[in-house]
Design a protein around this motif. Structure first.
Motif, mmCIF file in Angstrom:
data_model
loop_
_atom_site.group_PDB
_atom_site.id
_atom_site.type_symbol
_atom_site.label_atom_id
_atom_site.label_comp_id
_atom_site.label_asym_id
_atom_site.label_seq_id
_atom_site.Cartn_x
_atom_site.Cartn_y
_atom_site.Cartn_z
ATOM 1 N N SER A 2 -37.184 -34.966 -23.707
ATOM 2 C CA SER A 2 -37.695 -36.062 -22.886
ATOM 3 C C SER A 2 -38.541 -35.522 -21.740
ATOM 4 N N GLU A 3 -39.245 -36.427 -21.105
ATOM 5 C CA GLU A 3 -40.088 -36.054 -19.965
ATOM 6 C C GLU A 3 -39.220 -35.523 -18.827
ATOM 7 N N MET A 4 -39.739 -34.524 -18.132
ATOM 8 C CA MET A 4 -38.996 -33.889 -17.054
ATOM 9 C C MET A 4 -39.641 -34.207 -15.711
ATOM 10 N N VAL A 5 -38.804 -34.242 -14.665
ATOM 11 C CA VAL A 5 -39.230 -34.514 -13.301
ATOM 12 C C VAL A 5 -38.949 -33.261 -12.482
ATOM 13 N N GLU A 6 -39.931 -32.784 -11.738
ATOM 14 C CA GLU A 6 -39.697 -31.606 -10.907
ATOM 15 C C GLU A 6 -38.994 -32.005 -9.616
ATOM 16 N N VAL A 7 -38.024 -31.187 -9.227
ATOM 17 C CA VAL A 7 -37.253 -31.417 -8.002
ATOM 18 C C VAL A 7 -37.181 -30.118 -7.214
ATOM 19 N N VAL A 8 -36.792 -30.242 -5.962
ATOM 20 C CA VAL A 8 -36.496 -29.094 -5.115
ATOM 21 C C VAL A 8 -35.125 -29.318 -4.488
ATOM 22 N N ILE A 9 -34.520 -28.248 -4.047
ATOM 23 C CA ILE A 9 -33.234 -28.381 -3.359
ATOM 24 C C ILE A 9 -33.518 -28.878 -1.953
ATOM 25 N N ASP A 10 -33.042 -30.077 -1.657
ATOM 26 C CA ASP A 10 -33.242 -30.671 -0.338
ATOM 27 C C ASP A 10 -32.203 -30.143 0.647
ATOM 28 N N SER A 11 -30.946 -30.144 0.207
ATOM 29 C CA SER A 11 -29.880 -29.688 1.098
ATOM 30 C C SER A 11 -28.597 -29.506 0.307
ATOM 31 N N ILE A 12 -27.640 -28.884 0.959
ATOM 32 C CA ILE A 12 -26.285 -28.793 0.429
ATOM 33 C C ILE A 12 -25.384 -29.414 1.479
ATOM 34 N N ARG A 13 -24.591 -30.366 1.061
ATOM 35 C CA ARG A 13 -23.736 -31.110 1.992
ATOM 36 C C ARG A 13 -22.269 -30.859 1.674
ATOM 37 N N ASN A 29 -42.879 -35.106 -4.579
ATOM 38 C CA ASN A 29 -43.832 -36.215 -4.403
ATOM 39 C C ASN A 29 -43.185 -37.589 -4.500
ATOM 40 N N ALA A 30 -41.910 -37.704 -4.208
ATOM 41 C CA ALA A 30 -41.234 -39.008 -4.211
ATOM 42 C C ALA A 30 -40.019 -38.931 -3.296
ATOM 43 N N GLU A 31 -39.510 -40.072 -2.930
ATOM 44 C CA GLU A 31 -38.311 -40.138 -2.088
ATOM 45 C C GLU A 31 -37.120 -40.572 -2.928
ATOM 46 N N ARG A 32 -36.852 -39.817 -3.985
ATOM 47 C CA ARG A 32 -35.694 -40.087 -4.828
ATOM 48 C C ARG A 32 -34.863 -38.810 -4.864
ATOM 49 N N PHE A 33 -33.559 -38.972 -4.752
ATOM 50 C CA PHE A 33 -32.649 -37.842 -4.634
ATOM 51 C C PHE A 33 -31.620 -37.880 -5.757
ATOM 52 N N LEU A 34 -31.177 -36.698 -6.166
ATOM 53 C CA LEU A 34 -30.134 -36.576 -7.178
ATOM 54 C C LEU A 34 -29.002 -35.747 -6.590
ATOM 55 N N PRO A 35 -27.860 -36.380 -6.275
ATOM 56 C CA PRO A 35 -26.714 -35.627 -5.755
ATOM 57 C C PRO A 35 -25.868 -35.098 -6.915
ATOM 58 N N ALA A 124 -34.305 -34.089 -16.383
ATOM 59 C CA ALA A 124 -34.733 -35.041 -17.405
ATOM 60 C C ALA A 124 -34.875 -36.419 -16.764
ATOM 61 N N ARG A 125 -35.967 -37.098 -17.071
ATOM 62 C CA ARG A 125 -36.222 -38.411 -16.471
ATOM 63 C C ARG A 125 -35.061 -39.385 -16.687
ATOM 64 N N PRO A 126 -34.442 -39.457 -17.883
ATOM 65 C CA PRO A 126 -33.298 -40.377 -18.036
ATOM 66 C C PRO A 126 -32.142 -40.062 -17.075
ATOM 67 N N VAL A 127 -31.933 -38.781 -16.773
ATOM 68 C CA VAL A 127 -30.885 -38.405 -15.818
ATOM 69 C C VAL A 127 -31.266 -38.882 -14.426
ATOM 70 N N MET A 128 -32.520 -38.635 -14.040
ATOM 71 C CA MET A 128 -32.985 -39.057 -12.710
ATOM 72 C C MET A 128 -32.959 -40.576 -12.597
ATOM 73 N N ASP A 129 -33.346 -41.270 -13.658
ATOM 74 C CA ASP A 129 -33.345 -42.737 -13.623
ATOM 75 C C ASP A 129 -31.923 -43.286 -13.536
ATOM 76 N N ALA A 130 -30.979 -42.615 -14.189
ATOM 77 C CA ALA A 130 -29.592 -43.101 -14.198
ATOM 78 C C ALA A 130 -28.840 -42.765 -12.914
ATOM 79 N N ALA A 131 -29.070 -41.566 -12.358
ATOM 80 C CA ALA A 131 -28.241 -41.113 -11.239
ATOM 81 C C ALA A 131 -29.009 -40.876 -9.946
ATOM 82 N N GLY A 132 -30.335 -40.935 -9.996
ATOM 83 C CA GLY A 132 -31.126 -40.733 -8.789
ATOM 84 C C GLY A 132 -30.958 -41.893 -7.824
ATOM 85 N N VAL A 133 -31.039 -41.595 -6.556
ATOM 86 C CA VAL A 133 -30.903 -42.631 -5.530
ATOM 87 C C VAL A 133 -32.107 -42.583 -4.601
ATOM 88 N N GLU A 134 -32.494 -43.749 -4.128
ATOM 89 C CA GLU A 134 -33.570 -43.857 -3.149
ATOM 90 C C GLU A 134 -32.965 -44.375 -1.853
#
Length: 189
Positions: A2-13, A29-35, A124-134
């Motif tokens: 599936s299509e992939m989305v590039e991410v960076v490590i924002d922080s560790i909490r 390039n977006a304000e969506r986060f994956l914890p 994977a875009r389906p993972v980001m779409d399912a669990a990503g938060v804005e």
């Protein structure tokens, strides 16, 4: 794949409830986060690499990086490829002898390698779409607004606080260290 989305490590909490660690991945390039919940050791390994702290002896992730590199492998990227039953699945993608090899890995281990090898992190875009938060718009707006000054003390409020100041001034703590003056000395056995 599936299509992939590039991410960076924002922080560790750190979770205030369980002291467990959470790595926050931010979509480029977006304000969506994956914890993603990760272990303490993996969080420390990621943090050490992000801060470029040198350790006296190689950690497990340094060992793996060194072994693959010595054997002629080249790290291409790490991926978070699936989310099933609240568990994330990852891949470490390397090239060796002209072949692309996908190595199954926990995302936390893959991330610890990504920060050491400076390779892209993809989700994977389906993972980001399912669990990503804005973030909520209200939170974004309030974060951009200047902080407001605290409200002025109500008239007469300073007089009410002076009662406590008088009380504190009259306390005699000089005998607090003497036997019989500690709360535990009042307990009868």
């Amino acid at each position: 794949m599936s299509e992939m989305v590039e991410v960076v490590i924002d922080s560790i909490r750190v979770s205030l409830i369980s002291q467990q660690r959470i790595v926050i991945l931010r979509e480029v390039n977006a304000e969506r986060f994956l914890p993603i919940w990760i272990g303490i050791y993996e969080a420390d390994a990621i943090t050490l690499a992000l801060q470029e702290v040198e350790v006296a002896r190689p950690l497990t992730w340094d060992l793996l990086k060194n072994a693959i590199t010595i054997l002629g492998g080249r790290f291409l990227r790490v991926e978070v490829v699936m989310l099933r039953d609240d568990t994330y699945y990852g891949n470490i993608v390397i090239e060796a002898n002209g072949r692309i090899i996908n190595i199954d890995a926990r995302p936390s281990d893959a991330l610890a390698l990504a920060v050491r090898t400076h390779v892209p992190i993809l989700v994977a875009r389906p993972v980001m779409d399912a669990a990503g938060v804005e973030p909520d718009e209200d939170l974004q707006e309030s974060a951009q607004e200047p902080k407001k000054a605290s409200p002025p003390v109500a008239e007469g409020g300073e007089d009410r606080l002076s009662i406590f100041e008088d009380f504190l001034d009259q306390l005699d703590l000089g005998d607090a260290d003497k036997p019989g003056n500690k709360p535990e000395d009042d307990l009868q056995t």
